[in-house]
Enzyme design. Structure first.
Site, PDB file in Angstrom:
ATOM      1  N   GLY A   1       0.829  -1.212   0.000  1.00  0.00           N
ATOM      2  CA  GLY A   1       0.000   0.000   0.000  1.00  0.00           C
ATOM      3  C   GLY A   1       0.858   1.255   0.000  1.00  0.00           C
ATOM      4  O   GLY A   1       0.552   2.228   0.701  1.00  0.00           O
TER       5      GLY A   1
ATOM      6  N   ILE B   1       0.046   6.849   4.583  1.00  0.00           N
ATOM      7  CA  ILE B   1       1.252   6.566   5.387  1.00  0.00           C
ATOM      8  C   ILE B   1       2.253   5.726   4.577  1.00  0.00           C
ATOM      9  O   ILE B   1       3.459   5.923   4.664  1.00  0.00           O
ATOM     10  CB  ILE B   1       0.872   5.805   6.687  1.00  0.00           C
ATOM     11  CG1 ILE B   1      -0.208   6.564   7.476  1.00  0.00           C
ATOM     12  CG2 ILE B   1       2.101   5.608   7.568  1.00  0.00           C
ATOM     13  CD1 ILE B   1      -0.857   5.752   8.596  1.00  0.00           C
TER      14      ILE B   1
ATOM     15  N   THR C   1      -7.408  -8.910   4.107  1.00  0.00           N
ATOM     16  CA  THR C   1      -6.402  -7.882   3.797  1.00  0.00           C
ATOM     17  C   THR C   1      -5.475  -7.598   4.986  1.00  0.00           C
ATOM     18  O   THR C   1      -4.264  -7.479   4.818  1.00  0.00           O
ATOM     19  CB  THR C   1      -7.108  -6.552   3.418  1.00  0.00           C
ATOM     20  OG1 THR C   1      -8.147  -6.826   2.489  1.00  0.00           O
ATOM     21  CG2 THR C   1      -6.143  -5.543   2.851  1.00  0.00           C
TER      22      THR C   1
ATOM     23  N   SER D   1      -3.745  -0.498  15.184  1.00  0.00           N
ATOM     24  CA  SER D   1      -4.505   0.745  15.323  1.00  0.00           C
ATOM     25  C   SER D   1      -4.931   0.955  16.780  1.00  0.00           C
ATOM     26  O   SER D   1      -5.136  -0.019  17.519  1.00  0.00           O
ATOM     27  CB  SER D   1      -5.754   0.645  14.436  1.00  0.00           C
ATOM     28  OG  SER D   1      -6.693   1.616  14.784  1.00  0.00           O
TER      29      SER D   1
ATOM     30  N   TYR E   1     -24.035  -6.232   8.899  1.00  0.00           N
ATOM     31  CA  TYR E   1     -22.570  -6.273   8.876  1.00  0.00           C
ATOM     32  C   TYR E   1     -22.061  -4.953   9.418  1.00  0.00           C
ATOM     33  O   TYR E   1     -22.442  -3.894   8.933  1.00  0.00           O
ATOM     34  CB  TYR E   1     -22.172  -6.469   7.417  1.00  0.00           C
ATOM     35  CG  TYR E   1     -20.715  -6.436   7.078  1.00  0.00           C
ATOM     36  CD1 TYR E   1     -19.851  -7.428   7.518  1.00  0.00           C
ATOM     37  CD2 TYR E   1     -20.193  -5.435   6.253  1.00  0.00           C
ATOM     38  CE1 TYR E   1     -18.512  -7.424   7.143  1.00  0.00           C
ATOM     39  CE2 TYR E   1     -18.857  -5.432   5.880  1.00  0.00           C
ATOM     40  CZ  TYR E   1     -18.026  -6.425   6.329  1.00  0.00           C
ATOM     41  OH  TYR E   1     -16.702  -6.427   5.944  1.00  0.00           O
TER      42      TYR E   1
HETATM   43  N1  LIG Z   1      -4.990   6.957   8.935  1.00  0.00           N
HETATM   44  C1  LIG Z   1      -5.327   6.573  10.163  1.00  0.00           C
HETATM   45  O1  LIG Z   1      -5.920   7.335  10.940  1.00  0.00           O
HETATM   46  C2  LIG Z   1      -5.007   5.173  10.639  1.00  0.00           C
HETATM   47  C3  LIG Z   1      -5.245   4.849  11.979  1.00  0.00           C
HETATM   48  C4  LIG Z   1      -4.952   3.572  12.415  1.00  0.00           C
HETATM   49  C5  LIG Z   1      -4.417   2.641  11.543  1.00  0.00           C
HETATM   50  N2  LIG Z   1      -4.206   2.984  10.243  1.00  0.00           N
HETATM   51  C6  LIG Z   1      -3.635   1.949   9.342  1.00  0.00           C
HETATM   52  O2  LIG Z   1      -2.567   2.501   8.585  1.00  0.00           O
HETATM   53  C7  LIG Z   1      -2.455   1.823   7.342  1.00  0.00           C
HETATM   54  C8  LIG Z   1      -2.364   2.841   6.208  1.00  0.00           C
HETATM   55  O3  LIG Z   1      -3.556   3.598   6.182  1.00  0.00           O
HETATM   56  P1  LIG Z   1      -3.664   5.070   5.541  1.00  0.00           P
HETATM   57  O4  LIG Z   1      -4.280   5.930   6.538  1.00  0.00           O
HETATM   58  O5  LIG Z   1      -2.375   5.473   4.937  1.00  0.00           O
HETATM   59  O6  LIG Z   1      -4.767   4.810   4.426  1.00  0.00           O
HETATM   60  P2  LIG Z   1      -4.768   4.883   2.831  1.00  0.00           P
HETATM   61  O7  LIG Z   1      -4.137   6.146   2.369  1.00  0.00           O
HETATM   62  O8  LIG Z   1      -6.176   4.614   2.408  1.00  0.00           O
HETATM   63  O9  LIG Z   1      -3.821   3.695   2.415  1.00  0.00           O
HETATM   64  C9  LIG Z   1      -4.226   2.362   2.425  1.00  0.00           C
HETATM   65  C10 LIG Z   1      -3.369   1.653   1.402  1.00  0.00           C
HETATM   66  O10 LIG Z   1      -3.695   0.263   1.452  1.00  0.00           O
HETATM   67  C11 LIG Z   1      -3.852  -0.176   0.104  1.00  0.00           C
HETATM   68  N3  LIG Z   1      -4.667  -1.368   0.037  1.00  0.00           N
HETATM   69  C12 LIG Z   1      -5.905  -1.583   0.538  1.00  0.00           C
HETATM   70  N4  LIG Z   1      -6.317  -2.806   0.228  1.00  0.00           N
HETATM   71  C13 LIG Z   1      -5.316  -3.387  -0.486  1.00  0.00           C
HETATM   72  C14 LIG Z   1      -5.145  -4.640  -1.093  1.00  0.00           C
HETATM   73  N5  LIG Z   1      -6.108  -5.571  -1.047  1.00  0.00           N
HETATM   74  N6  LIG Z   1      -3.984  -4.905  -1.727  1.00  0.00           N
HETATM   75  C15 LIG Z   1      -3.000  -3.976  -1.801  1.00  0.00           C
HETATM   76  N7  LIG Z   1      -3.117  -2.753  -1.259  1.00  0.00           N
HETATM   77  C16 LIG Z   1      -4.265  -2.467  -0.617  1.00  0.00           C
HETATM   78  C17 LIG Z   1      -4.484   0.991  -0.613  1.00  0.00           C
HETATM   79  O11 LIG Z   1      -4.329   0.807  -2.007  1.00  0.00           O
HETATM   80  P3  LIG Z   1      -5.355   1.440  -3.106  1.00  0.00           P
HETATM   81  O12 LIG Z   1      -4.800   2.781  -3.424  1.00  0.00           O
HETATM   82  O13 LIG Z   1      -5.259   0.478  -4.239  1.00  0.00           O
HETATM   83  O14 LIG Z   1      -6.698   1.485  -2.466  1.00  0.00           O
HETATM   84  C18 LIG Z   1      -3.641   2.123  -0.038  1.00  0.00           C
HETATM   85  O15 LIG Z   1      -2.417   2.213  -0.711  1.00  0.00           O
HETATM   86  C19 LIG Z   1      -3.676   0.897   7.242  1.00  0.00           C
HETATM   87  O16 LIG Z   1      -3.302  -0.420   7.590  1.00  0.00           O
HETATM   88  C20 LIG Z   1      -4.633   1.455   8.282  1.00  0.00           C
HETATM   89  O17 LIG Z   1      -5.490   0.482   8.812  1.00  0.00           O
HETATM   90  C21 LIG Z   1      -4.482   4.228   9.756  1.00  0.00           C
END
Ligand SMILES: NC(=O)c1ccc[n+]([C@@H]2O[C@H](COP(=O)([O-])OP(=O)(O)OC[C@H]3O[C@@H](n4cnc5c(N)ncnc54)[C@H](OP(=O)(O)O)[C@@H]3O)[C@@H](O)[C@H]2O)c1
Length: 317
Positions: free
Chosen positions: A10, A15, A113, A142, A170
């Site tokens: 991702g 992040i 995932t 998280s 769900y």
């Molecule tokens: N932001 C927050 O507040 C927060 C808080 C707690 C935990 N987190 C964790 O931090 C991590 C990053 O989140 P983020 O905030 O940076 O969100 P984000 O910008 O939406 O990034 C999520 C990434 O995961 C990728 N992804 C999702 N499903 C996938 C799959 N099946 N195969 C490959 N890639 C996939 C997305 O790709 P696409 O572009 O193809 O969709 C995107 O690149 C996540 O694990 C999230 O749960 C975030």
């Protein structure tokens, strides 16, 4: 370790993208593992321009699909002798989604995932991590797991393969929290499994971090508004990327494995608080502890049994 290899899942957004920039700036060879290649090619170019590091590779990976993981790992095995860091950053979260989401392997999508994909991928690449002098794996947990301070909160293992598809509603938000708790249990289990191989496996507890417009667009109704408000008070993706980098490269964590580490880099402990209202209030306000659910052997065993059963057909005999 400055010339090491890092896989970031991702890495095209949020992040993950900030982490790819950080590692590339520091001289790492960065392997961006992303499912949307069209979008990711543009981001790869941007990362190379910002960091002046041309050692960026983009490989297709849908982390919710066992076949895709197998193909990705085959490609890595064919081209790399060693891996220094894997960051399981990709995450599925679509708060407010009412329709039960299943992966290609018939597994609830948050779990496919966020849990079983990283489990299989770590196993299939463990030989390359072993070849590093200091192989490290980081999983993206998280603060959402703090809901498990509620003693009634449990992972419903009987609803992870389509059992809720028809009928019962769900709750994607709860499913997300459950999957992040399961990811933590899995991190602890894998750390134990690989401790004699010198592979260090930890989880980072991510607080509210600024989300892209694209990510927020996926949320439904109330959750969209809540995310927009939360975003105004959230830390930057660069802040979290620095934490990823610190945990994956600093000597401070050279011997750390099977730990949950907070965004400030503090190693957390399982809650030691007992029952009773005063203890429960103290527990909730104590940021150094995580729910004891994650340290329960029965919970770990249950998670591991399921992960092993689901991924067995994809692992070498
Ligand atoms: N932001 C927050 O507040 C927060 C808080 C707690 C935990 N987190 C964790 O931090 C991590 C990053 O989140 P983020 O905030 O940076 O969100 P984000 O910008 O939406 O990034 C999520 C990434 O995961 C990728 N992804 C999702 N499903 C996938 C799959 N099946 N195969 C490959 N890639 C996939 C997305 O790709 P696409 O572009 O193809 O969709 C995107 O690149 C996540 O694990 C999230 O749960 C975030």
């Amino acid at each position: 370790m400055k010339e090491g290899n890092v896989i970031i899942t991702g890495a095209n957004s949020g992040i993950g993208k900030a982490a790819a920039i950080k590692f590339a700036k520091e001289g790492f060879k960065v392997i961006m593992a992303c499912r949307n290649l069209e979008k990711s090619r543009v981001i790869k170019q941007e990362i190379m321009e910002i960091t002046k590091n041309n050692s960026i590779e983009l490989l297709p990976l849908d982390v919710s699909s066992f076949q895709s993981i197998k193909d990705f790992c085959k490609e890595i095995q064919a081209n790399y002798n060693r891996l220094d860091v894997i960051i399981h950053n990709a995450g599925y979260f679509k708060h407010g989604e009412k329709d039960y989401q299943l992966s290609k392997d018939n597994i609830e999508l948050s779990f496919a995932t966020n849990v079983f994909g990283p489990f299989l991928m770590t196993k299939l690449l463990s030989n390359l991590l072993r070849n590093s002098e200091d192989g490290r794996v980081l999983t993206a947990c998280s603060t959402n797991i703090r809901h498990f301070f509620d003693p009634k909160r449990k992972i419903d293992y009987d609803s992870l393969q389509g059992e809720l598809k028809d009928g019962i509603s769900y709750n994607s938000y709860k499913m997300y929290g459950d999957s992040k708790m399961a990811l933590l249990l899995m991190t602890f289990e894998l750390a134990e499994y690989y401790k004699n191989d010198g592979i260090k496996i930890n989880a980072v507890q991510i607080p509210a971090i600024k989300m892209s417009k694209e990510t927020i667009k996926n949320f439904k109704s109330f959750w969209k508004v809540a995310a927009l408000i939360q975003n105004a008070f959230s830390s930057t993706t660069e802040y979290m990327a620095d934490t990823y980098y610190h945990i994956c490269t600093s000597h401070d964590y050279q011997d750390a494995t099977g730990k949950l580490i907070d965004d400030k880099g503090q190693i957390m402990q399982a809650s030691h608080y007992t029952k009773g209202i005063t203890q429960e209030i103290k527990q909730l306000s104590d940021k150094r502890v995580y729910p004891s659910y994650a340290a329960n052997q029965e919970n770990m065993k249950r998670m591991l049994e399921l992960a092993n059963r689901l991924t067995k057909p994809w692992l070498p005999a």
